[in-house]
Design an enzyme around this catalytic site. Structure first.
Site, PDB file in Angstrom:
ATOM      1  N   HIS A   1       0.823  -1.214   0.000  1.00  0.00           N
ATOM      2  CA  HIS A   1       0.000   0.000   0.000  1.00  0.00           C
ATOM      3  C   HIS A   1       0.858   1.265   0.000  1.00  0.00           C
ATOM      4  CE1 HIS A   1      -4.091   1.195  -0.108  1.00  0.00           C
ATOM      5  NE2 HIS A   1      -4.307   1.420   1.168  1.00  0.00           N
TER       6      HIS A   1
ATOM      7  N   ASN B   1      -9.098   4.324  -1.346  1.00  0.00           N
ATOM      8  CA  ASN B   1      -9.536   5.307  -0.350  1.00  0.00           C
ATOM      9  C   ASN B   1      -8.702   6.585  -0.346  1.00  0.00           C
ATOM     10  OD1 ASN B   1     -11.738   3.826   0.562  1.00  0.00           O
ATOM     11  ND2 ASN B   1     -10.464   2.652   1.981  1.00  0.00           N
TER      12      ASN B   1
END
EC number: 3.1.1.29
Length: 193
Positions: free
Chosen positions: A23, A117
């Site tokens: 990530h 997100n």
């Protein structure tokens, strides 16, 4: 020709427990770029991130690594962009991409958040403006949607991590073109590499 890039944002999560996770591919990209150019990133609390200024192709470019968690990245991006009067279409956001295999990097202009997100929050913080550029660093997909959260927060195996680094290196070579506003050339070079 398109607007030149004058701000590069590397998305990730703060803290040592997230260092070098899939990530954090965007954050790793910006940190490596700053290190390669000898420009240390400095903690800048008023902009909710680590920032520095670099020179590429004779132009000043702001680098940002938010210190917020991924889903609050927009706070940092909007703060720095507003302070330096950088329009959304002059921003390049570097992020991990599940839909691309490790070893692949793709440039994209505008579009939705695709479930990411960090992108979702940036779009909202920029007044629902989606016209910023994206550098998508492929991390692969676990194959099952229920495994995505744990997958992106894990470190990639060494061979996979090398592929991610190779993609980041290939993408870094396009930055001079992006700063000059030549997105077509940058895309051609990166997407056919």
């Amino acid at each position: 020709m398109r607007n030149p890039v004058s701000m590069i944002v590397g998305l990730g999560n703060p803290g040592t427990e997230y260092a070098n996770t899939r990530h954090n591919a965007g954050q790793d990209f910006v940190e490596n770029l700053a290190r390669a150019l000898g420009q240390p990133l400095v903690n800048t609390p008023k902009h909710f991130g680590f920032t520095t200024r670099i020179s590429l192709a004779g132009k000043d470019v702001r680098l940002l690594v938010p210190t917020t968690f991924m889903n609050r990245s927009g706070q940092a991006v909007a703060s720095l962009a507003n302070f330096f009067k950088i329009a959304p279409d002059n921003i390049l956001v570097v992020h991990d991409e599940l839909d691309l295999p490790p070893g692949t990097a793709k440039l994209k202009i505008g579009g939705g958040h695709g479930g990411h997100n960090g992108l979702r929050d940036i779009i909202a913080a920029l007044g629902n403006n989606k016209e910023f550029g994206r550098l998508r660093i492929g991390i692969g997909h676990p194959g099952n949607a229920k495994q995505v959260a744990s997958y992106v927060l894990k470190k990639a195996p060494a061979d996979e991590y090398r592929l991610i680094e190779d993609a980041q290196t290939a993408a870094e070579r396009t930055l001079t073109d992006l700063v000059a506003g030549d997105w077509e050339k940058a895309m051609r070079e990166l997407h056919t590499a």
